[in-house]
Every structure is written in structure tokens, then in C-alpha cells.
Design a protein around this motif. Structure first.
Motif, PDB file in Angstrom:
ATOM      1  N   LYS A   1       4.512   9.623  -0.355  1.00 17.58           N
ATOM      2  CA  LYS A   1       5.337   8.486  -0.490  1.00 17.58           C
ATOM      3  C   LYS A   1       5.307   7.442   0.472  1.00 17.58           C
ATOM      4  O   LYS A   1       6.603   7.239   1.044  1.00 17.58           O
ATOM      5  CB  LYS A   1       6.824   8.987  -1.105  1.00 17.58           C
ATOM      6  CG  LYS A   1       6.387   9.832  -2.307  1.00 17.58           C
ATOM      7  CD  LYS A   1       7.972  10.238  -2.806  1.00 17.58           C
ATOM      8  CE  LYS A   1       7.678  10.989  -4.116  1.00 17.58           C
ATOM      9  NZ  LYS A   1       8.039  12.324  -4.260  1.00 17.58           N
ATOM     10  N   ILE A   2       4.338   6.905   1.335  1.00 18.49           N
ATOM     11  CA  ILE A   2       4.412   6.087   2.291  1.00 18.49           C
ATOM     12  C   ILE A   2       3.974   4.737   1.858  1.00 18.49           C
ATOM     13  O   ILE A   2       3.242   4.668   1.021  1.00 18.49           O
ATOM     14  CB  ILE A   2       3.199   6.724   3.596  1.00 18.49           C
ATOM     15  CG1 ILE A   2       3.447   7.982   3.961  1.00 18.49           C
ATOM     16  CG2 ILE A   2       3.091   5.545   4.551  1.00 18.49           C
ATOM     17  CD1 ILE A   2       4.938   8.024   4.969  1.00 18.49           C
ATOM     18  N   THR A   3       4.684   3.702   2.270  1.00 21.08           N
ATOM     19  CA  THR A   3       4.338   2.310   1.831  1.00 21.08           C
ATOM     20  C   THR A   3       4.162   1.626   3.101  1.00 21.08           C
ATOM     21  O   THR A   3       5.066   1.663   4.089  1.00 21.08           O
ATOM     22  CB  THR A   3       5.660   2.027   0.967  1.00 21.08           C
ATOM     23  OG1 THR A   3       5.649   2.714  -0.033  1.00 21.08           O
ATOM     24  CG2 THR A   3       5.392   0.708   0.724  1.00 21.08           C
TER      25      THR A   3
ATOM     26  N   LEU B   1      -4.276   4.132   1.932  1.00 16.69           N
ATOM     27  CA  LEU B   1      -3.409   3.289   2.347  1.00 16.69           C
ATOM     28  C   LEU B   1      -4.220   1.983   2.640  1.00 16.69           C
ATOM     29  O   LEU B   1      -3.464   0.979   2.870  1.00 16.69           O
ATOM     30  CB  LEU B   1      -2.504   3.616   3.699  1.00 16.69           C
ATOM     31  CG  LEU B   1      -1.524   4.898   3.716  1.00 16.69           C
ATOM     32  CD1 LEU B   1      -1.045   5.327   4.817  1.00 16.69           C
ATOM     33  CD2 LEU B   1      -0.509   4.528   2.457  1.00 16.69           C
ATOM     34  N   GLY B   2      -5.617   1.967   2.690  1.00 21.40           N
ATOM     35  CA  GLY B   2      -6.393   0.609   3.099  1.00 21.40           C
ATOM     36  C   GLY B   2      -6.013   0.248   4.644  1.00 21.40           C
ATOM     37  O   GLY B   2      -6.030  -1.029   4.658  1.00 21.40           O
ATOM     38  N   LEU B   3      -5.809   1.232   5.141  1.00 16.17           N
ATOM     39  CA  LEU B   3      -5.967   0.997   6.640  1.00 16.17           C
ATOM     40  C   LEU B   3      -6.950   1.409   7.543  1.00 16.17           C
ATOM     41  O   LEU B   3      -7.899   2.199   7.020  1.00 16.17           O
ATOM     42  CB  LEU B   3      -4.545   1.783   7.554  1.00 16.17           C
ATOM     43  CG  LEU B   3      -3.224   1.340   6.821  1.00 16.17           C
ATOM     44  CD1 LEU B   3      -2.075   2.480   7.503  1.00 16.17           C
ATOM     45  CD2 LEU B   3      -2.791  -0.104   7.127  1.00 16.17           C
ATOM     46  N   ALA B   4      -7.234   0.943   8.574  1.00 16.28           N
ATOM     47  CA  ALA B   4      -8.379   1.489   9.516  1.00 16.28           C
ATOM     48  C   ALA B   4      -8.032   2.844   9.793  1.00 16.28           C
ATOM     49  O   ALA B   4      -6.816   3.188  10.319  1.00 16.28           O
ATOM     50  CB  ALA B   4      -8.463   0.414  10.739  1.00 16.28           C
TER      51      ALA B   4
ATOM     52  N   MET C   1       0.788  -1.081   0.124  1.00 17.71           N
ATOM     53  CA  MET C   1       0.130  -0.156  -0.040  1.00 17.71           C
ATOM     54  C   MET C   1       1.017   1.053   0.226  1.00 17.71           C
ATOM     55  O   MET C   1       1.889   1.408   0.752  1.00 17.71           O
ATOM     56  CB  MET C   1      -0.897   0.107   1.292  1.00 17.71           C
ATOM     57  CG  MET C   1      -1.810  -1.350   1.236  1.00 17.71           C
ATOM     58  SD  MET C   1      -2.698  -0.959   2.784  1.00 17.71           S
ATOM     59  CE  MET C   1      -2.243  -2.541   3.509  1.00 17.71           C
ATOM     60  N   THR C   2       0.565   2.126  -0.804  1.00 14.42           N
ATOM     61  CA  THR C   2       1.315   3.443  -1.029  1.00 14.42           C
ATOM     62  C   THR C   2       0.431   4.573  -1.169  1.00 14.42           C
ATOM     63  O   THR C   2      -0.526   4.744  -1.439  1.00 14.42           O
ATOM     64  CB  THR C   2       2.369   3.271  -2.209  1.00 14.42           C
ATOM     65  OG1 THR C   2       2.799   2.243  -2.362  1.00 14.42           O
ATOM     66  CG2 THR C   2       3.083   4.556  -2.352  1.00 14.42           C
TER      67      THR C   2
END
Length: 129
Positions: free
Chosen positions: A7-9, A52-55, A1-2
Motif C-alpha cells: 500500500k505504497i503510493t 511502482l514504476g521507479l528506477a 503509482m501504488t
């Protein structure tokens, strides 16, 4: 996920650290190195979580930790921004150092013993990365 803007992965499969810690560390590193300049507006918690597909709670936890460390600051409805470089961190470090000095003095340690204990703790922390 980015995250394309930051530019966070985040590596949720093989990441050695929890997703919130990966996010916290990457934002802190980019702020420290100037890749995210002071005053840079960060995405909302919800927006970054979606990207990012995070909670949302995961991103909120990272933002809280970054704010506690003085890396970012929340300005109410205006949003969350990268704090002025080093100000918050320097204040926090000075406060922690003063608390440590007070504590080792109460424990009766000499200056050399206190410095040695602090150096050993730092060495352990930075070699654990």
C-alpha cells in the motif's frame, strides 16, 4: 503509482519529497505503526521498482536508508525483512544520544544548555514535516 502489497503510493508529479524519500518514509511509518509487522518480507528491489514504476536505484537507496535506520534488515539471499520493532531504532538512538552527550561535554555546555539545544533541533525537525 501504488504497490498493492505494501500500500505504497509514490507521487512523482506533485510529491514534495523525492520518490526514494516517499518510499522510505512510508515503509518506516508502516513498520513503526505495526501495519508491516516484524519479519514481513519486502519485495526485491527490482520487483518493487517495477511495481511502482521507479528506477531500481531509487528503491535500493530507500532500502539502504531504512537498513541504516534499523527499520529493515537484509538476510542475504533470503531477502529483506522488517526488523524487530524498535530494536534497531532504539540502539541507533542510544548511540546517537551518547555521541551527542560526549560532544556537548567536550564543548563545555551545561546539561540544561545541551538539553535545550537538542529540544530545539527536534522541534525544528518535527515542525518541518
Amino acid at each position: 503509482m501504488t504497490s498493492t502489497n505494501l500500500k505504497i503510493t509514490i507521487d512523482v508529479r506533485t510529491g514534495s519529497a523525492a520518490p526514494y524519500e516517499q518510499l522510505r518514509a512510508q515503509i518506516a511509518d508502516r513498520a513503526r505503526t505495526g501495519k508491516l509487522p516484524a519479519g514481513f518480507k519486502l519485495p526485491t528491489v527490482r520487483g518493487l521498482a517495477e511495481e511502482l514504476g521507479l528506477a531500481a536505484n531509487t528503491v535500493a537507496k530507500a532500502y539502504r536508508a531504512l537498513e541504516a535506520d534499523g527499520v529493515i534488515e537484509t538476510r542475504g539471499r533470503n531477502g529483506t525483512f522488517v526488523a524487530a520493532a524498535g530494536e534497531g531504532a532504539a540502539r541507533e538512538a542510544a548511540s546517537a544520544a551518547q555521541a551527542y552527550a560526549d560532544r556537548v561535554h567536550r564543548l563545555g555546555l551545561t546539561e540544561a544548555e545541551a538539553v535545550s539545544a537538542a529540544a530545539e533541533a527536534l522541534r525544528a525537525r518535527y515542525t518541518a514535516r
